[in-house]
Write a protein that holds these residues in place. Structure first.
Motif, PDB file in Angstrom:
ATOM      1  N   ASP A 194      53.840  14.285  24.458  1.00 56.89           N
ATOM      2  CA  ASP A 194      53.786  13.597  23.172  1.00 56.89           C
ATOM      3  C   ASP A 194      52.450  12.854  23.028  1.00 56.89           C
ATOM      4  O   ASP A 194      52.388  11.728  22.547  1.00 56.89           O
ATOM      5  N   ALA A 195      51.385  13.506  23.491  1.00 60.63           N
ATOM      6  CA  ALA A 195      50.047  12.918  23.461  1.00 60.63           C
ATOM      7  C   ALA A 195      49.127  13.788  22.607  1.00 60.63           C
ATOM      8  O   ALA A 195      49.247  15.012  22.582  1.00 60.63           O
ATOM      9  N   GLU A 196      48.202  13.152  21.931  1.00 62.47           N
ATOM     10  CA  GLU A 196      47.220  13.875  21.119  1.00 62.47           C
ATOM     11  C   GLU A 196      45.998  14.199  21.963  1.00 62.47           C
ATOM     12  O   GLU A 196      45.577  13.405  22.807  1.00 62.47           O
ATOM     13  N   PHE A 197      45.453  15.367  21.721  1.00 61.89           N
ATOM     14  CA  PHE A 197      44.258  15.821  22.422  1.00 61.89           C
ATOM     15  C   PHE A 197      43.442  16.641  21.442  1.00 61.89           C
ATOM     16  O   PHE A 197      43.986  17.216  20.500  1.00 61.89           O
ATOM     17  N   LYS A 198      42.153  16.728  21.670  1.00 60.85           N
ATOM     18  CA  LYS A 198      41.290  17.506  20.787  1.00 60.85           C
ATOM     19  C   LYS A 198      41.644  18.991  20.866  1.00 60.85           C
ATOM     20  O   LYS A 198      42.245  19.440  21.845  1.00 60.85           O
ATOM     21  N   PRO A 199      41.267  19.779  19.853  1.00 60.39           N
ATOM     22  CA  PRO A 199      41.460  21.228  19.943  1.00 60.39           C
ATOM     23  C   PRO A 199      40.746  21.759  21.194  1.00 60.39           C
ATOM     24  O   PRO A 199      39.551  21.517  21.388  1.00 60.39           O
ATOM     25  N   TYR A 200      41.483  22.466  22.044  1.00 66.44           N
ATOM     26  CA  TYR A 200      40.982  22.859  23.358  1.00 66.44           C
ATOM     27  C   TYR A 200      41.819  24.040  23.833  1.00 66.44           C
ATOM     28  O   TYR A 200      43.046  23.926  23.936  1.00 66.44           O
ATOM     29  N   VAL A 201      41.175  25.150  24.108  1.00 67.56           N
ATOM     30  CA  VAL A 201      41.898  26.328  24.577  1.00 67.56           C
ATOM     31  C   VAL A 201      41.242  26.837  25.861  1.00 67.56           C
ATOM     32  O   VAL A 201      40.023  26.769  26.017  1.00 67.56           O
ATOM     33  N   ILE A 202      42.070  27.292  26.786  1.00 69.33           N
ATOM     34  CA  ILE A 202      41.590  27.944  28.001  1.00 69.33           C
ATOM     35  C   ILE A 202      41.949  29.418  27.887  1.00 69.33           C
ATOM     36  O   ILE A 202      43.131  29.764  27.782  1.00 69.33           O
ATOM     37  N   LEU A 203      40.929  30.269  27.875  1.00 65.08           N
ATOM     38  CA  LEU A 203      41.120  31.703  27.803  1.00 65.08           C
ATOM     39  C   LEU A 203      40.968  32.293  29.202  1.00 65.08           C
ATOM     40  O   LEU A 203      39.970  32.032  29.878  1.00 65.08           O
ATOM     41  N   GLY A 204      41.940  33.053  29.623  1.00 59.95           N
ATOM     42  CA  GLY A 204      41.866  33.760  30.910  1.00 59.95           C
ATOM     43  C   GLY A 204      41.310  35.145  30.645  1.00 59.95           C
ATOM     44  O   GLY A 204      42.024  36.024  30.177  1.00 59.95           O
ATOM     45  N   ALA A 205      40.012  35.341  30.912  1.00 61.66           N
ATOM     46  CA  ALA A 205      39.334  36.595  30.591  1.00 61.66           C
ATOM     47  C   ALA A 205      39.251  37.496  31.811  1.00 61.66           C
ATOM     48  O   ALA A 205      39.006  37.024  32.925  1.00 61.66           O
ATOM     49  N   CYS A 206      39.449  38.788  31.573  1.00 59.86           N
ATOM     50  CA  CYS A 206      39.419  39.741  32.687  1.00 59.86           C
ATOM     51  C   CYS A 206      38.682  41.008  32.272  1.00 59.86           C
ATOM     52  O   CYS A 206      38.944  41.570  31.211  1.00 59.86           O
ATOM     53  N   ASN A 207      37.785  41.436  33.138  1.00 58.24           N
ATOM     54  CA  ASN A 207      37.140  42.738  32.994  1.00 58.24           C
ATOM     55  C   ASN A 207      37.850  43.632  34.004  1.00 58.24           C
ATOM     56  O   ASN A 207      37.695  43.443  35.215  1.00 58.24           O
ATOM     57  N   PRO A 208      38.661  44.587  33.536  1.00 55.49           N
ATOM     58  CA  PRO A 208      39.479  45.374  34.458  1.00 55.49           C
ATOM     59  C   PRO A 208      38.691  46.075  35.563  1.00 55.49           C
ATOM     60  O   PRO A 208      39.133  46.106  36.716  1.00 55.49           O
ATOM     61  N   ASN A 209      37.533  46.625  35.241  1.00 54.24           N
ATOM     62  CA  ASN A 209      36.735  47.313  36.268  1.00 54.24           C
ATOM     63  C   ASN A 209      36.268  46.359  37.354  1.00 54.24           C
ATOM     64  O   ASN A 209      36.368  46.668  38.550  1.00 54.24           O
ATOM     65  N   LEU A 210      35.763  45.215  36.948  1.00 56.19           N
ATOM     66  CA  LEU A 210      35.299  44.233  37.937  1.00 56.19           C
ATOM     67  C   LEU A 210      36.469  43.684  38.745  1.00 56.19           C
ATOM     68  O   LEU A 210      36.366  43.504  39.965  1.00 56.19           O
ATOM     69  N   ALA A 211      37.588  43.415  38.067  1.00 57.70           N
ATOM     70  CA  ALA A 211      38.765  42.897  38.771  1.00 57.70           C
ATOM     71  C   ALA A 211      39.268  43.906  39.796  1.00 57.70           C
ATOM     72  O   ALA A 211      39.596  43.536  40.935  1.00 57.70           O
ATOM     73  N   TYR A 212      39.306  45.165  39.411  1.00 55.13           N
ATOM     74  CA  TYR A 212      39.769  46.203  40.343  1.00 55.13           C
ATOM     75  C   TYR A 212      38.869  46.262  41.579  1.00 55.13           C
ATOM     76  O   TYR A 212      39.356  46.303  42.708  1.00 55.13           O
ATOM     77  N   ARG A 213      37.555  46.264  41.344  1.00 49.18           N
ATOM     78  CA  ARG A 213      36.622  46.321  42.473  1.00 49.18           C
ATOM     79  C   ARG A 213      36.802  45.116  43.384  1.00 49.18           C
ATOM     80  O   ARG A 213      36.789  45.238  44.621  1.00 49.18           O
ATOM     81  N   ALA A 214      36.957  43.944  42.790  1.00 46.85           N
ATOM     82  CA  ALA A 214      37.121  42.728  43.591  1.00 46.85           C
ATOM     83  C   ALA A 214      38.426  42.759  44.376  1.00 46.85           C
ATOM     84  O   ALA A 214      38.455  42.466  45.575  1.00 46.85           O
ATOM     85  N   LEU A 215      39.514  43.137  43.719  1.00 45.81           N
ATOM     86  CA  LEU A 215      40.818  43.175  44.386  1.00 45.81           C
ATOM     87  C   LEU A 215      40.880  44.250  45.467  1.00 45.81           C
ATOM     88  O   LEU A 215      41.533  44.062  46.500  1.00 45.81           O
ATOM     89  N   ALA A 216      40.192  45.369  45.242  1.00 50.30           N
ATOM     90  CA  ALA A 216      40.150  46.429  46.248  1.00 50.30           C
ATOM     91  C   ALA A 216      39.362  45.977  47.477  1.00 50.30           C
ATOM     92  O   ALA A 216      39.625  46.429  48.594  1.00 50.30           O
ATOM     93  N   THR A 217      38.426  45.075  47.281  1.00 48.08           N
ATOM     94  CA  THR A 217      37.634  44.540  48.382  1.00 48.08           C
ATOM     95  C   THR A 217      38.418  43.495  49.172  1.00 48.08           C
ATOM     96  O   THR A 217      38.386  43.480  50.397  1.00 48.08           O
ATOM     97  N   ASP A 218      39.099  42.611  48.436  1.00 46.44           N
ATOM     98  CA  ASP A 218      39.864  41.539  49.079  1.00 46.44           C
ATOM     99  C   ASP A 218      40.983  41.135  48.127  1.00 46.44           C
ATOM    100  O   ASP A 218      40.732  40.456  47.135  1.00 46.44           O
ATOM    101  N   SER A 219      42.198  41.547  48.423  1.00 49.18           N
ATOM    102  CA  SER A 219      43.304  41.298  47.493  1.00 49.18           C
ATOM    103  C   SER A 219      43.597  39.808  47.291  1.00 49.18           C
ATOM    104  O   SER A 219      44.168  39.425  46.279  1.00 49.18           O
TER     105      SER A 219
END
Length: 131
Positions: free
Chosen positions: A50-75
């Motif tokens: 029940d508190a006021e805060f400024k307009p603020y959004v957190i976007l979780g962005a993912c590049n599937p190719n980069l994510a796949y390469r990273a996860l394949a390297t170290d899950s």
């Protein structure tokens, strides 16, 4: 106030918040990122505290190719994904902040992830240039 070394920021002094969110989302798409999550911090603070805060959004962005390469390297690197992007109202305009992938992946300390983090960061720098 100096920004932390783990983020890249850009002020958009004459850009309304809603427009900035749209521009950031479009720029992310142009660089191969999709938005997997969108956390409306203002709405959450209002609902949970029940508190006021400024307009603020957190976007979780993912590049599937980069994510796949990273996860394949170290899950375990999934703990550091996706890339967080903040869009927040600031002084009559908007500020965009993006977590630096190279700084985030320093935690993992896996040499094979460095080139992936570098590529992700270069793409995200271009996102900031576009908005």
């Amino acid at each position: 106030m100096q920004k932390a070394d783990y983020s890249m920021t850009k002020k958009l002094p004459d850009t309304p918040y809603e427009e900035a969110v749209e521009r950031v989302t479009a720029a992310l798409k142009d660089e191969g990122f999709g938005v997997l999550t969108e956390i409306d911090v203002r709405a959450t603070m209002r609902e949970k505290l029940d508190a006021e805060f400024k307009p603020y959004v957190i976007l979780g962005a993912c590049n599937p190719n980069l994510a796949y390469r990273a996860l394949a390297t170290d899950s375990s690197v999934g703990l550091l994904l996706p890339c967080n992007v903040v869009v927040a109202a600031a002084d009559g305009g908007t500020e965009v902040a993006i977590a630096r992938p190279q700084a985030m992946l320093e935690i993992a300390d896996v040499e094979a992830l460095r080139s992936i983090a570098y590529e992700a960061e270069e793409r995200l720098k271009r996102v900031l240039q576009r908005v």
